[in-house]
Design a protein around this motif. Structure first.
Motif, mmCIF file in Angstrom:
data_model
loop_
_atom_site.group_PDB
_atom_site.id
_atom_site.type_symbol
_atom_site.label_atom_id
_atom_site.label_comp_id
_atom_site.label_asym_id
_atom_site.label_seq_id
_atom_site.Cartn_x
_atom_site.Cartn_y
_atom_site.Cartn_z
ATOM 1 N N VAL A 78 5.669 -8.637 -3.299
ATOM 2 C CA VAL A 78 4.478 -8.691 -2.454
ATOM 3 C C VAL A 78 3.451 -9.603 -3.127
ATOM 4 N N ASP A 79 2.456 -10.061 -2.341
ATOM 5 C CA ASP A 79 1.461 -10.986 -2.886
ATOM 6 C C ASP A 79 0.224 -10.262 -3.400
ATOM 7 N N VAL A 80 -0.105 -9.153 -2.771
ATOM 8 C CA VAL A 80 -1.315 -8.411 -3.106
ATOM 9 C C VAL A 80 -0.978 -6.927 -3.041
ATOM 10 N N ALA A 81 -1.693 -6.116 -3.827
ATOM 11 C CA ALA A 81 -1.537 -4.676 -3.678
ATOM 12 C C ALA A 81 -2.906 -4.028 -3.736
ATOM 13 N N THR A 82 -3.099 -3.013 -2.909
ATOM 14 C CA THR A 82 -4.324 -2.248 -3.000
ATOM 15 C C THR A 82 -3.961 -0.835 -3.425
ATOM 16 N N MET A 83 -4.582 -0.371 -4.507
ATOM 17 C CA MET A 83 -4.218 0.937 -5.059
ATOM 18 C C MET A 83 -5.369 1.469 -5.902
ATOM 19 N N SER A 96 5.331 5.451 -2.873
ATOM 20 C CA SER A 96 4.452 5.978 -3.917
ATOM 21 C C SER A 96 3.768 4.833 -4.642
ATOM 22 N N GLY A 97 2.726 5.187 -5.391
ATOM 23 C CA GLY A 97 2.010 4.181 -6.154
ATOM 24 C C GLY A 97 2.924 3.449 -7.126
ATOM 25 N N VAL A 150 0.861 -1.174 0.000
ATOM 26 C CA VAL A 150 0.000 0.000 0.000
ATOM 27 C C VAL A 150 0.905 1.234 0.000
ATOM 28 N N ALA A 151 0.426 2.357 -0.537
ATOM 29 C CA ALA A 151 1.212 3.605 -0.512
ATOM 30 C C ALA A 151 0.244 4.777 -0.397
ATOM 31 N N ASP A 205 -7.160 5.876 1.759
ATOM 32 C CA ASP A 205 -8.252 5.134 1.128
ATOM 33 C C ASP A 205 -7.820 3.777 0.591
ATOM 34 N N ASP A 206 -6.595 3.707 0.053
ATOM 35 C CA ASP A 206 -6.108 2.420 -0.457
ATOM 36 C C ASP A 206 -6.138 1.384 0.665
#
Lengths: 143, 507, 328
Positions: free
Chosen positions: C206-211, C193-194, C160-161, C167-168
């Motif tokens: 990483v295994d997952v990203a929320t953006m 950063s994104g 996450v960034a 919100d992410d």
């Protein structure tokens, strides 16, 4: 000088102990790194102290003496004070006037009163030119 | 993507259009001028000049921004060499030998060498870009948190080892820098550290403010100490062109540093500061005349200049191949091209290949232009040294403040600037090496965060730092660079004892 | 010397006329606005806030919706805190961009300020949130992801960034919560950063990203990552294959909105002025084109709707921040 670092490192260690804890994950995670650095600096300051103590001749002494000679302390002190003044009035009376004042007083201080024509001219040209370059050409929002 | 000679040629053709040539010239010139001012590095230069690109065709806009970018890289080292006041992290290494050279009256040669080295470094990098962009981008992705952490440790250890003979002071300087980097929000936990309730500090102390404070303000204060003393000889500018011997010693350092800088530039986040400092330390350790480094060795100017210009080309690779900005400057560029309706991303080469190749072409031409600009400006630039010190230093003093203001538009930074001006003065008087502190401030927070990210992703096991080949190589290099000063010292000592033993024999 | 003096006086004249023209550009009358307008972007150039402020200035001025010159001023620091503190002390000729941070900064205990200290004028745009995984991941859909996290919240590393509580982060927490995941135990790796999040995902670190969707979309189109869910009401243009959270049994619509607010105590007329002008702005083609380029969606709400919306959002975030473990 080593004493200064000693005090700083103690200060850092105390400050790290008062850091807030993290709410997620390991609560102490944000503390470890600065704490480690504080301890490292503490050790270094002791080593530094021993090193200085063993040394017979002080190579820095000359430089420090030069710093205290003639009008040097006054020059540096006043420059810093003027800069502080500039900081205080910068947003209050605006870029242009404060910069002219700051520049002119610095020049009078360093370049001497005799060359007042050059001083004032430089202060004015410099301030207007930088105001034009930054504020108008580069569109930096100056106060 | 393979190199399609024809599309490349098309690209060159577009770049050669008179309008685009003009943009390269304008961008390069503006970048050089802005980059010379204290505090205004490439990121600020591109950001403040963005309004010019509104309404332009995206290709020309990208060409212009790239020209400003490497123009600022050229410009940044001008002030490093002439006045010991670098404008940006990547220009610091140019002070190590550049400033001594100009004090010895060889400013012209230092400037000329830096221009030539930048050109060669840039050209090497452009060629690298043409053939290696895609595979390198893939390689850069292999850098996880552990590899980044180790790369930063390696750079720091290489810089500290420069203060040979005074390692304690080097380490103190580094520790203070690392401590400063912990100010601000701790990303992993969101905890505010040492911000003293000042919201401006929540994102940390801007390292550029520290650079301007210690170098520019510190240098001004330091010069006030001796300002009333009559100057011995008037500093002359010396020859304006390099000699054959100088070229001979610099040739290999330039050719080695170009690829090195290019590679480091490709890594997102590493950038010009690490590239130029690593190339400097590498060349110093390889050199046969180590004792000359730091005292005006011409190859000590050539190597970092070649590296940092190559790095700025490398930094464009993640941006153009994957849409990932690798540095502050490229992030600003990304924002600008999005505004113009171009979607950078992995598909950019397919969809806008002609644009990318025009950019490559323009970088090639731009580097040549910049050398010409810099050589033409050379005569004008060295005039700065003729300005009476009593006027020059007040001007630099005030410029530092203005430059600082453009960074964050905040008065808080003025106090920080003054504080570090005094720190800089003290460091100069007590002979503390400055580079470890600055580099530590630049990489410190990334280093800590990457260390902690590594441990989270390995669930606390330190094994992650030995897992990949890249990590192991970096570890070995770190150990070598730290032990190197001790080893050379030992060898020298042994030689000395042998010498004295030999002398006894003769007696 | 004479030449110098002439030069100087010309310079002075130039500066004076420049100053003069700046201050006299208003109408002089009582009507608002009576002088140049200032637009605070509480961040450095290069981010969403700065882009929004500059886009607004461009459209409002270029299309002659607002005659007065608008200047964008960057006041970065403290996730908006510095800029908004400044805004609070200005007259109604200064406006600022905002986002959910104007609520969460306060809820996370980082700021005293909240939306009630200002005059909300409008919500303009929104982006949506996406959950992305590497192409070669063994996880195939959102449900499988959440089931694994429920079994062992530490088994997957989530990128996450640029900070927890944004919100992410919170959109992911919200979704995970409905599956009964112990969200306080999740392992988030926070990137700067994104862009860094994307490279961590591509490199398999990483295994997952929320953006935000815009950051993930290009990578998805190039077939480099998979997107498991988006936080919008309906499926998005260009991403018709990606199901929303709602379709997957999570009752959540999570906008990442940006809006405009003014200093406290603006008059009815001043608020009405902006309702009219901003509505006009959102209807221009120039504005629509900017939204499209940036992958933003129109989310326009006028001042009274915005007030209501912010109140609902505050309740929602207050609950969410507590659940995430970031505040009590």
């Amino acid at each position: 000088m080593p004493l200064l670092f000693f005090v700083v490192s103690i200060g850092v260690i105390i400050a790290t102990l008062n850091l807030p804890k993290a709410r997620l994950g390991n609560p102490n995670a944000p503390v470890y790194f600065p704490m480690m650095l504080g301890i490292f600096l503490l050790i270094l300051s002791i080593v530094y102290f021993i090193q200085e103590w063993r040394k017979t001749e002080m190579e820095e002494k000359e430089a420090v003496q030069e710093l205290l000679q003639g009008r040097v302390p006054k020059l540096i002190g006043l420059s810093l004070l003027l800069a502080l003044g500039y900081t205080l009035i910068f947003e209050w009376i605006g870029f242009l006037i404060s910069t002219i004042l700051f520049m002119a007083s610095l020049l009078f201080l360093i370049n001497g009163k005799k060359k007042w024509m050059v001083n004032i001219a430089t202060a004015l040209i410099f301030s207007f030119a930088s105001w034009y370059a930054f504020g108008v050409l580069l569109q930096v929002s100056l106060p | 993507m393979g190199v399609d000679i024809q599309t490349l040629m098309e690209g060159f053709k577009t770049a050669m259009q008179p309008m685009n040539l003009l943009w390269v010239l304008v961008g390069g010139f503006l970048g050089t001028v802005v980059g010379m001012l204290p505090g205004l590095g490439p990121a600020t230069a591109v950001a403040v000049l963005i309004p010019i690109t509104f309404g332009m065709d995206p290709t020309s806009a990208l060409i212009l921004m790239a020209a400003i970018y490497y123009g600022a890289m050229y410009g940044g080292s001008r002030s490093s060499i002439l006045l010991n006041t670098p404008g940006d992290g990547s220009a610091i290494a140019a002070t190590f030998d550049g400033y001594p050279m100009s004090q010895q009256g060889r400013a012209g040669q230092a400037l000329a060498m830096s221009a030539i080295a930048s050109l060669i470094g840039g050209v090497i990098a452009v060629i690298g870009f043409i053939f290696l962009a895609k595979p390198l981008a893939e390689f850069a992705l292999q850098f996880g948190p552990a590899e980044y952490f180790l790369l930063m440790v390696f750079t720091l250890s290489a810089i500290v080892s420069l203060s040979k003979g005074n390692m304690v002071k080097g380490f103190i300087s580094m520790s203070v820098g690392l401590l400063l980097s912990t100010v601000g929000v701790d990303l992993q936990s969101g905890v505010y550290r040492f911000t003293m309730g000042i919201p401006q500090l929540s994102e940390g102390i801007d390292f550029l403010v520290i650079i301007i404070g210690i170098y520019a303000v510190g240098e001004v204060l330091y010069n006030l100490v001796s300002i009333d003393k009559p100057k011995g000889d008037k500093k002359s500018v010396g020859k304006k062109w390099i000699t054959k011997d100088q070229w001979k010693v610099s040739k290999w350092p330039i050719l080695r540093s170009g690829p090195l800088g290019f590679l480091i530039g490709v890594l997102p986040g590493a950038g010009g500061s690490i590239a130029s400092m690593l190339s400097y330390t590498t060349e110093r350790q390889l050199s046969k005349r180590q004792d000359q480094f730091g005292k005006g060795a011409v190859e000590g100017v050539a190597a970092p200049e070649s590296a940092n210009n190559a790095a700025s080309v490398g930094a464009l690779i993640p941006l153009l191949t994957m849409g990932i900005p690798g540095s502050g400057t490229t992030a600003v560029m990304l924002g600008a091209i999005i505004m113009l309706g171009v979607q950078p991303g992995p598909l950019l080469f397919q969809h806008n290949g002609d644009m990318v190749w025009s950019l490559v072409g323009s970088m090639f031409i731009g580097n040549i232009f910049l050398v010409l600009i810099n050589i033409l400006l050379l005569g004008l630039l060295v005039k700065i040294l003729d300005t009476p010190a009593k006027i020059l230093y007040p001007v630099i003093f005030v410029l530092s403040f203005i430059g600082t203001y453009t960074l964050n538009y905040s008065i808080i930074d003025f106090y920080i600037l003054l504080l570090f001006g005094v720190v800089g003065l003290a460091m100069k008087i007590y002979k503390f090496p400055i580079a470890p502190l600055i580099l530590a401030v630049i990489v410190g927070s990334d280093m800590e965060q990457n260390f902690r990210k590594s441990l989270v992703s390995s669930d606390g096991s330190l094994g992650i730092f030995f897992e990949s080949t890249v990590s192991v190589v970096l570890l070995i290099l770190t150990i070598l660079s730290i032990s190197y000063p001790f080893i050379t010292e030992m060898i020298q000592k042994r030689r000395k004892t042998q010498d004295t033993a030999g002398n006894h024999h003769e007696l | 010397m004479k030449k110098l003096l002439i030069f100087l006086s010309i310079l002075t004249l130039m500066a004076l006329t420049a100053c003069g023209s700046q201050s006299s550009s208003g109408d002089g009358g009582e009507s608002y606005p009576s002088k140049d307008l200032e637009f605070v972007a509480p961040a450095s150039p290069g981010g969403g806030w700065d882009a929004t402020a500059r886009a607004m200035k461009k459209v409002l001025n270029d299309e002659k919706i607002v005659e007065e010159n608008m200047n964008v001023v960057n006041k970065p620091g403290g996730s908006g805190e510095v800029g908004w503190k400044y805004l609070k002390k200005q007259d109604p000729h200064t406006l600022s961009v905002n986002s959910s941070l104007v609520l969460t900064n306060n809820l996370l205990g980082k700021s005293q300020l909240t939306y009630k200290d200002f005059t909300p004028l409008a919500i303009l745009t929104t982006e949506w949130e996406a959950v992305a995984i590497p192409k070669d991941s063994s996880i195939k859909n959102a449900e499988a992801l959440m089931k694994q996290l429920k079994k062992d919240p530490k088994s997957l590393k989530i990128a996450v960034a640029p900070g927890l509580g944004n919100d992410d982060h919170l959109s992911f927490v919200q979704a995970a919560k409905t599956y009964g995941v112990d969200v306080t135990k999740l392992d988030f790796l926070v990137y700067e950063s994104g862009g860094d999040v994307v490279s961590a995902l591509l490199g398999g670190h990483v295994d997952v990203a929320t953006m935000s969707v815009s950051e993930a979309k290009q990578q998805y189109k190039a077939d480099k990552v998979d997107i498991l869910a988006v936080s919008s009401e309906e499926r998005l243009d260009g991403l018709e294959d990606i199901p929303t959270w709602k379709e997957q049994g999570v009752d959540m619509v999570f906008p990442h909105w940006r809006g405009v607010m003014g200093p406290p105590d603006m008059t009815e007329e001043e608020i009405a002025y902006w309702d009219e002008k901003l509505k006009k702005m959102t209807e221009t083609d120039a504005w629509k084109k900017i939204l499209k380029n940036n992958e933003w969606q129109s989310f326009y709400k006028d001042s009274s709707e915005t007030k209501k919306f912010l109140k609902e959002q505050e309740e929602m975030y207050s609950d969410l921040v507590k659940k995430s473990g970031l505040a009590e």
